[in-house]
Motif scaffolding. Structure first.
Motif, PDB file in Angstrom:
ATOM      1  N   LEU A 151      -1.082  39.505  -6.330  1.00 36.28           N
ATOM      2  CA  LEU A 151      -0.184  38.341  -6.222  1.00 36.28           C
ATOM      3  C   LEU A 151       1.237  38.811  -5.958  1.00 36.28           C
ATOM      4  N   LEU A 152       1.643  39.828  -6.684  1.00 34.35           N
ATOM      5  CA  LEU A 152       2.983  40.377  -6.496  1.00 34.35           C
ATOM      6  C   LEU A 152       3.159  40.893  -5.074  1.00 34.35           C
ATOM      7  N   ARG A 153       2.129  41.570  -4.575  1.00 36.66           N
ATOM      8  CA  ARG A 153       2.205  42.092  -3.200  1.00 36.66           C
ATOM      9  C   ARG A 153       2.320  40.956  -2.197  1.00 36.66           C
ATOM     10  N   MET A 154       1.600  39.864  -2.459  1.00 34.14           N
ATOM     11  CA  MET A 154       1.677  38.705  -1.557  1.00 34.14           C
ATOM     12  C   MET A 154       3.079  38.115  -1.538  1.00 34.14           C
TER      13      MET A 154
END
Ligand code: SF4
Length: 56
Positions: free
Chosen positions: A4-7
């Motif tokens: 999610l953080l990467r997104m």
């Protein structure tokens, strides 16, 4: 959580890559540290890529 953080970060990464690799303009012109003595890097004010770049 990690994916999610990467997104969330992906667009910012893409922007950073474009700024660093793009032909037009210098990073310093859009950098938060481009004032007074805030930045003492030798590549200022014509940095094309910079690890300390931070958008204003
Ligand atoms: S931190 Fe990098 S991009 Fe920002 S003003 Fe200094 S040299 Fe330029």
């Amino acid at each position: 959580m990690g994916s999610l953080l990467r997104m969330i970060l992906a667009p910012f990464r893409a922007l950073f890559t474009r700024l660093g690799a793009g032909g037009g303009g210098y990073l310093c012109d859009r950098c938060k540290w481009d004032y007074g003595d805030a930045c003492r890097r030798p590549e200022r004010p014509n940095a094309r890529s910079c690890p300390d770049f931070k958008g204003r």
